[in-house]
Design a protein around this motif. Sequence first.
Motif, PDB file in Angstrom:
ATOM      1  N   SER A   7       0.915  -1.199   0.167  1.00 29.72           N
ATOM      2  CA  SER A   7      -0.225   0.045  -0.033  1.00 29.72           C
ATOM      3  C   SER A   7       0.846   1.258  -0.091  1.00 29.72           C
ATOM      4  CB  SER A   7      -0.794   0.155   1.134  1.00 29.72           C
ATOM      5  OG  SER A   7      -0.094   0.029   2.261  1.00 29.72           O
ATOM      6  N   LEU A   8       0.159   2.261  -0.331  1.00 32.02           N
ATOM      7  CA  LEU A   8       0.893   3.702  -0.488  1.00 32.02           C
ATOM      8  C   LEU A   8       1.438   3.889   0.697  1.00 32.02           C
ATOM      9  CD1 LEU A   8       1.929   6.094  -2.094  1.00 32.02           C
ATOM     10  CD2 LEU A   8      -0.367   7.179  -1.531  1.00 32.02           C
ATOM     11  N   SER A   9       0.670   3.831   2.155  1.00 38.58           N
ATOM     12  CA  SER A   9       1.147   4.178   3.313  1.00 38.58           C
ATOM     13  C   SER A   9       2.379   3.522   3.728  1.00 38.58           C
ATOM     14  CB  SER A   9      -0.100   3.879   4.328  1.00 38.58           C
ATOM     15  OG  SER A   9      -0.466   2.512   4.177  1.00 38.58           O
ATOM     16  N   ILE A  10       2.287   2.132   3.523  1.00 35.37           N
ATOM     17  CA  ILE A  10       3.623   1.259   3.836  1.00 35.37           C
ATOM     18  C   ILE A  10       4.971   1.805   2.970  1.00 35.37           C
ATOM     19  CG2 ILE A  10       4.743  -1.061   3.532  1.00 35.37           C
ATOM     20  CD1 ILE A  10       1.967  -2.273   4.043  1.00 35.37           C
ATOM     21  N   LYS A  11       4.646   2.244   1.772  1.00 28.92           N
ATOM     22  CA  LYS A  11       5.804   2.733   0.922  1.00 28.92           C
ATOM     23  C   LYS A  11       6.389   4.011   1.517  1.00 28.92           C
ATOM     24  CE  LYS A  11       4.295   0.278  -3.375  1.00 28.92           C
ATOM     25  NZ  LYS A  11       3.666   0.529  -4.557  1.00 28.92           N
ATOM     26  N   LEU A  12       5.413   5.007   1.954  1.00 26.98           N
ATOM     27  CA  LEU A  12       5.874   6.177   2.440  1.00 26.98           C
ATOM     28  C   LEU A  12       6.237   6.011   3.895  1.00 26.98           C
ATOM     29  CD1 LEU A  12       2.918   8.309   1.794  1.00 26.98           C
ATOM     30  CD2 LEU A  12       4.972   8.640   0.787  1.00 26.98           C
ATOM     31  N   TRP A  13       5.851   4.855   4.689  1.00 25.50           N
ATOM     32  CA  TRP A  13       6.282   4.832   5.897  1.00 25.50           C
ATOM     33  C   TRP A  13       7.859   4.336   5.846  1.00 25.50           C
ATOM     34  CZ3 TRP A  13       8.411   0.737   9.032  1.00 25.50           C
ATOM     35  CH2 TRP A  13       8.396   1.054  10.452  1.00 25.50           C
ATOM     36  N   PHE A  14       7.945   3.342   4.866  1.00 24.27           N
ATOM     37  CA  PHE A  14       9.417   2.698   4.659  1.00 24.27           C
ATOM     38  C   PHE A  14      10.306   3.882   4.143  1.00 24.27           C
ATOM     39  CE2 PHE A  14      12.332   0.814   1.808  1.00 24.27           C
ATOM     40  CZ  PHE A  14      13.028  -0.247   2.505  1.00 24.27           C
ATOM     41  N   LYS A 189      -1.624   8.394   8.606  1.00 22.38           N
ATOM     42  CA  LYS A 189      -2.954   8.149   8.630  1.00 22.38           C
ATOM     43  C   LYS A 189      -3.773   9.490   8.091  1.00 22.38           C
ATOM     44  CE  LYS A 189      -6.446   6.656  11.930  1.00 22.38           C
ATOM     45  NZ  LYS A 189      -6.925   6.065  13.270  1.00 22.38           N
ATOM     46  N   LYS A 190      -3.533  10.460   8.658  1.00 25.45           N
ATOM     47  CA  LYS A 190      -4.101  11.701   8.362  1.00 25.45           C
ATOM     48  C   LYS A 190      -3.927  12.006   6.622  1.00 25.45           C
ATOM     49  CE  LYS A 190      -5.086  16.623   9.661  1.00 25.45           C
ATOM     50  NZ  LYS A 190      -4.780  17.864  10.131  1.00 25.45           N
ATOM     51  N   LEU A 191      -2.760  11.840   6.228  1.00 23.21           N
ATOM     52  CA  LEU A 191      -2.323  12.000   4.612  1.00 23.21           C
ATOM     53  C   LEU A 191      -3.153  10.928   4.004  1.00 23.21           C
ATOM     54  CD1 LEU A 191      -0.729  13.616   2.612  1.00 23.21           C
ATOM     55  CD2 LEU A 191       1.094  11.772   2.998  1.00 23.21           C
ATOM     56  N   ILE A 192      -3.177   9.968   4.391  1.00 18.18           N
ATOM     57  CA  ILE A 192      -3.523   8.608   3.469  1.00 18.18           C
ATOM     58  C   ILE A 192      -5.184   8.654   3.731  1.00 18.18           C
ATOM     59  CG2 ILE A 192      -3.573   6.362   3.044  1.00 18.18           C
ATOM     60  CD1 ILE A 192      -1.222   7.555   2.375  1.00 18.18           C
ATOM     61  N   SER A 193      -5.743   9.074   4.470  1.00 19.74           N
ATOM     62  CA  SER A 193      -7.277   8.952   4.987  1.00 19.74           C
ATOM     63  C   SER A 193      -7.952   9.600   3.488  1.00 19.74           C
ATOM     64  CB  SER A 193      -7.673   9.800   6.183  1.00 19.74           C
ATOM     65  OG  SER A 193      -9.014   9.544   6.174  1.00 19.74           O
ATOM     66  N   PRO A 194      -7.647  10.933   3.170  1.00 17.22           N
ATOM     67  CA  PRO A 194      -8.559  11.524   1.823  1.00 17.22           C
ATOM     68  C   PRO A 194      -8.268  10.433   0.538  1.00 17.22           C
ATOM     69  CG  PRO A 194      -6.581  12.815   2.519  1.00 17.22           C
ATOM     70  CD  PRO A 194      -6.908  11.998   3.413  1.00 17.22           C
ATOM     71  N   ILE A 195      -7.111  10.081   0.371  1.00 14.75           N
ATOM     72  CA  ILE A 195      -6.659   9.066  -0.430  1.00 14.75           C
ATOM     73  C   ILE A 195      -7.446   7.818  -0.694  1.00 14.75           C
ATOM     74  CG2 ILE A 195      -4.969   7.739  -1.902  1.00 14.75           C
ATOM     75  CD1 ILE A 195      -2.973   9.805  -0.912  1.00 14.75           C
ATOM     76  N   LYS A 196      -7.656   7.239   0.497  1.00 14.35           N
ATOM     77  CA  LYS A 196      -8.683   6.142   0.702  1.00 14.35           C
ATOM     78  C   LYS A 196     -10.162   6.357   0.504  1.00 14.35           C
ATOM     79  CE  LYS A 196      -5.628   3.388   3.884  1.00 14.35           C
ATOM     80  NZ  LYS A 196      -5.504   2.839   5.199  1.00 14.35           N
ATOM     81  N   ILE A 198     -11.020   8.710  -1.679  1.00 17.63           N
ATOM     82  CA  ILE A 198     -11.144   8.624  -3.097  1.00 17.63           C
ATOM     83  C   ILE A 198     -11.217   7.250  -3.708  1.00 17.63           C
ATOM     84  CG2 ILE A 198      -9.978   9.504  -5.133  1.00 17.63           C
ATOM     85  CD1 ILE A 198      -8.671  11.655  -3.614  1.00 17.63           C
ATOM     86  N   GLU A 199     -10.397   6.330  -3.168  1.00 14.47           N
ATOM     87  CA  GLU A 199     -10.485   5.067  -3.528  1.00 14.47           C
ATOM     88  C   GLU A 199     -11.774   4.322  -3.128  1.00 14.47           C
ATOM     89  OE1 GLU A 199      -8.109   0.737  -2.640  1.00 14.47           O
ATOM     90  OE2 GLU A 199      -7.862   2.357  -1.356  1.00 14.47           O
ATOM     91  N   ARG A 200     -12.339   4.519  -2.196  1.00 14.58           N
ATOM     92  CA  ARG A 200     -13.760   3.850  -1.987  1.00 14.58           C
ATOM     93  C   ARG A 200     -14.748   4.747  -2.918  1.00 14.58           C
ATOM     94  NH1 ARG A 200     -11.815   3.900   3.664  1.00 14.58           N
ATOM     95  NH2 ARG A 200     -12.574   6.015   3.849  1.00 14.58           N
ATOM     96  N   ALA A 201     -14.712   5.936  -3.173  1.00 15.84           N
ATOM     97  CA  ALA A 201     -15.568   6.446  -4.057  1.00 15.84           C
ATOM     98  C   ALA A 201     -15.471   5.913  -5.420  1.00 15.84           C
ATOM     99  CB  ALA A 201     -15.263   8.189  -3.935  1.00 15.84           C
ATOM    100  N   VAL A 202     -14.047   5.718  -5.901  1.00 17.44           N
ATOM    101  CA  VAL A 202     -14.244   5.225  -7.300  1.00 17.44           C
ATOM    102  C   VAL A 202     -14.767   3.589  -7.182  1.00 17.44           C
ATOM    103  CG1 VAL A 202     -12.190   4.241  -8.771  1.00 17.44           C
ATOM    104  CG2 VAL A 202     -11.895   6.443  -7.599  1.00 17.44           C
ATOM    105  N   HIS A 203     -14.561   3.121  -6.054  1.00 15.54           N
ATOM    106  CA  HIS A 203     -15.245   1.760  -6.182  1.00 15.54           C
ATOM    107  C   HIS A 203     -16.782   1.980  -6.365  1.00 15.54           C
ATOM    108  CE1 HIS A 203     -11.769  -0.904  -5.837  1.00 15.54           C
ATOM    109  NE2 HIS A 203     -11.497  -0.396  -4.636  1.00 15.54           N
ATOM    110  N   ARG A 204     -17.178   2.723  -5.681  1.00 17.42           N
ATOM    111  CA  ARG A 204     -18.761   3.361  -5.576  1.00 17.42           C
ATOM    112  C   ARG A 204     -19.175   3.556  -7.176  1.00 17.42           C
ATOM    113  NH1 ARG A 204     -20.467   7.032  -0.891  1.00 17.42           N
ATOM    114  NH2 ARG A 204     -22.513   6.764  -2.095  1.00 17.42           N
ATOM    115  N   ILE A 205     -18.337   4.290  -7.870  1.00 17.43           N
ATOM    116  CA  ILE A 205     -18.638   4.677  -9.084  1.00 17.43           C
ATOM    117  C   ILE A 205     -18.649   3.599 -10.234  1.00 17.43           C
ATOM    118  CG2 ILE A 205     -17.600   6.213 -11.178  1.00 17.43           C
ATOM    119  CD1 ILE A 205     -17.383   8.247  -9.334  1.00 17.43           C
ATOM    120  N   SER A 206     -17.554   2.562  -9.998  1.00 21.05           N
ATOM    121  CA  SER A 206     -17.605   1.613 -10.546  1.00 21.05           C
ATOM    122  C   SER A 206     -18.722   0.598 -10.541  1.00 21.05           C
ATOM    123  CB  SER A 206     -16.074   0.716 -10.483  1.00 21.05           C
ATOM    124  OG  SER A 206     -16.147   0.244  -9.160  1.00 21.05           O
ATOM    125  N   GLU A 207     -19.332   0.688  -9.386  1.00 20.66           N
ATOM    126  CA  GLU A 207     -20.519   0.022  -9.093  1.00 20.66           C
ATOM    127  C   GLU A 207     -21.928   0.698  -9.650  1.00 20.66           C
ATOM    128  OE1 GLU A 207     -20.194  -0.919  -5.007  1.00 20.66           O
ATOM    129  OE2 GLU A 207     -18.783  -2.348  -5.204  1.00 20.66           O
TER     130      GLU A 207
END
Length: 471
Positions: A7-14, A189-196, A198-207
């Motif tokens: 995930s992006l958070s793990i990559k950023l953390w690392f 966590k605060k930085l990745i939260s809006p990206i997540k 957006i990810e959830r919203a994209v899935h909703r649009i795909s549905e």
Amino acid sequence: MWNKRHSLSIKLWFTIISAIIISVLFAYSLSQYYYKNLYVKKIKTDLVNEATKLGEDYQGGEITEDFMKRVEWFNSKNDSEVFVVNNPRELSACLPFEIDYDTLISEEERQLLLEGHAIEKEGYEKRFEQNIVAAVIPLMDEARLEGIIYTYIPVDSITDLLRELAARWLVATFLFLIVAIFLMTKWLKKLISPIKDIERAVHRISEGDYNIKLQVESQDEIGKLALAFNEMAQSIYLEEERKKEFLENVAHELRTPLSYVMGYTQAIKDGIVKDEEEKQKYLQLISRETQRLQKLLGDLMDLAKLDSEQVVFRNLPIAFAQFIEEVIAKYEPALKEKNLRLQAELDPDPIILGDDGRIEQILHNILDNSIKYTDMGGTISLSLHQQKDECELIIRDTGRGIPEADLPHVMERFYRVNKARSRFDGGSGLGLSIVKKLVEQQKGQIYIESVAQTGTKVRIVLPTIKDDWKL
């Protein structure tokens, strides 16, 4: 090996932890290097200064017992080891008959001392069996080396100091890493939260859930991304609603004429209509609805091609005034039938670069509407004027006009001013949509002004060919 599935958070953390660790190690190594070199350099300078000040008390001649006692007293009060050497074997740098004797100074160092230079030394000294930092100054009686003042500090003391520094550094680094990881985890966590989000919203649009909106809580790149996503989602939502409305309108437009055709055909087939005159009437109705279906399908095909940019325009120079006159000539029967007056004021200068078939289609659609919605005895006027690099064509009529509330929508697909959708006094609602598309494809603009029960004015602006244009 870097895993692309992380995930992006793990990559950023690392990445951040790696950067912190590398920075700490680099800073530690740099501090060790500079600390050791600066500290050792300062020690050498201090040792030289101490020995030089002690050497100032020497007045020449044989080194006295009193001078040596003063040096011994200084040595007892100082951290460094200080002593005076006046042994000829030490100062002669190995006499030939004592070649195996290990002296404190080499032949090269003895030469420097004879020239009055102080010597700085660092490294392992066999005589003391340890690593030292030392300074040696000469005690000269004119040109004779009577003795030396030798002062040194064991390097082990410096090493112990560096070890203590390293231990404290490691403790501070460990505490810093704990605090950094804690704060970084909360920040990520605060930085990745809006990206997540957006990810959830994209899935909703795909549905198929297009009516979605994200909360924009910042003005940075992520905030701008969320804002762009909202605009995209809204555009998709509107497009889907437009497609849904379009399909509903198409179904509605097709259903009515088809029902007429099926009904009249069935009536004739079942023998309900026996009178020949009545049968001919039904056949005319079937023909009329069939033509309406054909026109509707043709309009839909035109729109589909224009939307997909599949229409190929054969642009050629057109003398616009002459072209308009040729189109008007085809409407003489229709004008006489309704006793309509036609007035034309056409500037012969404008020459446009366009597809004659599509330009004629534009004029036909507008003139058809003007004739259809202008009552008996009304007037239709056309004017064409050159304006710099453009020409303006205005078509006016004294017809029924368009209500103010409907005016912004008349070029939308399937929009009718007549909400009853009567097939006898209205078309499919696609004509002006096609006109708008065609005008835009010709790099022009179209404007419609109207007053209900007074008349309508259609203004078309098209680019013209410059005077120096050649075939």
